[in-house]
Design an enzyme around this catalytic site. Structure first.
Site, PDB file in Angstrom:
ATOM      1  N   ASN A  85       0.851  -1.187   0.000  1.00  0.00           N
ATOM      2  CA  ASN A  85       0.000   0.000   0.000  1.00  0.00           C
ATOM      3  C   ASN A  85       0.891   1.241   0.000  1.00  0.00           C
ATOM      4  O   ASN A  85       1.904   1.286   0.714  1.00  0.00           O
ATOM      5  CB  ASN A  85      -0.898  -0.007   1.239  1.00  0.00           C
ATOM      6  N   GLN A  92      -2.021   3.221   2.907  1.00  0.00           N
ATOM      7  CA  GLN A  92      -0.824   3.069   3.743  1.00  0.00           C
ATOM      8  C   GLN A  92      -1.023   3.789   5.070  1.00  0.00           C
ATOM      9  O   GLN A  92      -1.356   4.980   5.081  1.00  0.00           O
ATOM     10  CB  GLN A  92       0.405   3.635   3.017  1.00  0.00           C
ATOM     11  N   SER A  93      -0.835   3.056   6.180  1.00  0.00           N
ATOM     12  CA  SER A  93      -1.013   3.670   7.498  1.00  0.00           C
ATOM     13  C   SER A  93       0.300   3.806   8.264  1.00  0.00           C
ATOM     14  O   SER A  93       0.373   4.580   9.218  1.00  0.00           O
ATOM     15  CB  SER A  93      -2.019   2.870   8.328  1.00  0.00           C
ATOM     16  N   HIS A  98       6.669  -1.323   3.476  1.00  0.00           N
ATOM     17  CA  HIS A  98       6.445  -2.702   3.918  1.00  0.00           C
ATOM     18  C   HIS A  98       5.629  -3.443   2.875  1.00  0.00           C
ATOM     19  O   HIS A  98       4.748  -2.876   2.224  1.00  0.00           O
ATOM     20  CB  HIS A  98       5.746  -2.753   5.278  1.00  0.00           C
ATOM     21  N   LEU A  99       5.928  -4.708   2.758  1.00  0.00           N
ATOM     22  CA  LEU A  99       5.208  -5.610   1.856  1.00  0.00           C
ATOM     23  C   LEU A  99       4.369  -6.540   2.709  1.00  0.00           C
ATOM     24  O   LEU A  99       4.886  -7.172   3.639  1.00  0.00           O
ATOM     25  CB  LEU A  99       6.233  -6.382   1.019  1.00  0.00           C
ATOM     26  N   HIS A 100       3.072  -6.607   2.414  1.00  0.00           N
ATOM     27  CA  HIS A 100       2.188  -7.546   3.112  1.00  0.00           C
ATOM     28  C   HIS A 100       2.249  -8.886   2.377  1.00  0.00           C
ATOM     29  O   HIS A 100       2.022  -8.941   1.159  1.00  0.00           O
ATOM     30  CB  HIS A 100       0.733  -7.073   3.073  1.00  0.00           C
TER      31      HIS A 100
HETATM   32  P1  5GP Z   1      -0.460  -0.388   5.852  1.00  0.00           P
HETATM   33  O1  5GP Z   1      -1.877  -0.062   6.246  1.00  0.00           O
HETATM   34  O2  5GP Z   1       0.465   0.784   6.111  1.00  0.00           O
HETATM   35  O3  5GP Z   1      -0.296  -0.969   4.484  1.00  0.00           O
HETATM   36  O4  5GP Z   1      -0.004  -1.556   6.807  1.00  0.00           O
HETATM   37  C1  5GP Z   1       0.454  -1.341   8.098  1.00  0.00           C
HETATM   38  C2  5GP Z   1       0.249  -2.628   8.852  1.00  0.00           C
HETATM   39  O5  5GP Z   1       1.055  -2.573  10.000  1.00  0.00           O
HETATM   40  C3  5GP Z   1      -1.183  -2.859   9.295  1.00  0.00           C
HETATM   41  O6  5GP Z   1      -1.637  -4.088   8.740  1.00  0.00           O
HETATM   42  C4  5GP Z   1      -1.088  -2.909  10.812  1.00  0.00           C
HETATM   43  O7  5GP Z   1      -1.932  -3.880  11.363  1.00  0.00           O
HETATM   44  C5  5GP Z   1       0.374  -3.222  11.044  1.00  0.00           C
HETATM   45  N1  5GP Z   1       0.953  -2.686  12.272  1.00  0.00           N
HETATM   46  C6  5GP Z   1       0.836  -1.413  12.732  1.00  0.00           C
HETATM   47  N2  5GP Z   1       1.538  -1.266  13.865  1.00  0.00           N
HETATM   48  C7  5GP Z   1       2.122  -2.473  14.122  1.00  0.00           C
HETATM   49  C8  5GP Z   1       2.972  -2.943  15.162  1.00  0.00           C
HETATM   50  O8  5GP Z   1       3.351  -2.228  16.094  1.00  0.00           O
HETATM   51  N3  5GP Z   1       3.374  -4.251  15.099  1.00  0.00           N
HETATM   52  C9  5GP Z   1       2.982  -5.071  14.075  1.00  0.00           C
HETATM   53  N4  5GP Z   1       3.433  -6.325  14.110  1.00  0.00           N
HETATM   54  N5  5GP Z   1       2.179  -4.653  13.076  1.00  0.00           N
HETATM   55  C10 5GP Z   1       1.758  -3.376  13.105  1.00  0.00           C
END
Ligand code: 5GP
Ligand code: ZN
Length: 112
Positions: A85, A92-93, A98-100
């Site tokens: 994302n 993206q949060s 990062h890659l999921h």
């Molecule tokens: P994004 O929404 O940016 O694509 O994905 C960020 C991801 O990071 C989300 O799926 C969220 O659950 C995960 N995440 C956020 N904070 C932490 C954390 O402190 N530890 C872990 N293991 N995952 C996190």
């Protein structure tokens, strides 16, 4: 980046169980999993998003690690999804690339 949560995970400031680690990459389970397997694969170096990548070797490093993790976890038989994302509309949060890696159920398409 001192206030970046994924930098803190990568450098051990926040203790985590890595499912994979090498010199350049760390991988750990998502705290809020969206599938039975939900692993985040990150470069250890802080890069804010895919749009900020300058060194193209980041891509081979990240993708090769993700594919290796998937193979080592036995995910290649039934399949998996890799998602990055980017930015606000991309969902993206966390502002550290990062890659999921998602697997373990039938994943819907298109994404929401
Ligand atoms: P994004 O929404 O940016 O694509 O994905 C960020 C991801 O990071 C989300 O799926 C969220 O659950 C995960 N995440 C956020 N904070 C932490 C954390 O402190 N530890 C872990 N293991 N995952 C996190
Ligand atoms: Zn960071």
């Amino acid at each position: 980046m001192s206030d970046c949560i994924f930098c803190k995970i990568a450098n051990g400031e926040i203790p985590s169980n890595f499912v994979y680690e090498d010199e350049n990459v760390a991988a750990f389970r998502d705290v809020n999993p969206q599938a039975p397997v939900h692993v985040l694969v990150i470069p250890k170096k802080h890069i804010a998003s895919s749009a900020e990548v300058q060194d193209s070797s980041v891509w081979s490093t990240l993708m090769n690690a993700a594919v290796k993790i998937a193979r080592d976890m036995g995910l290649d038989k039934d399949g998996y999804r890799m998602v990055i994302n980017t930015g606000e509309q991309g969902g993206q949060s966390v502002p550290h690339l990062h890659l999921h890696l998602l697997a373990g159920r039938n994943l819907g398409w298109p994404p929401g």
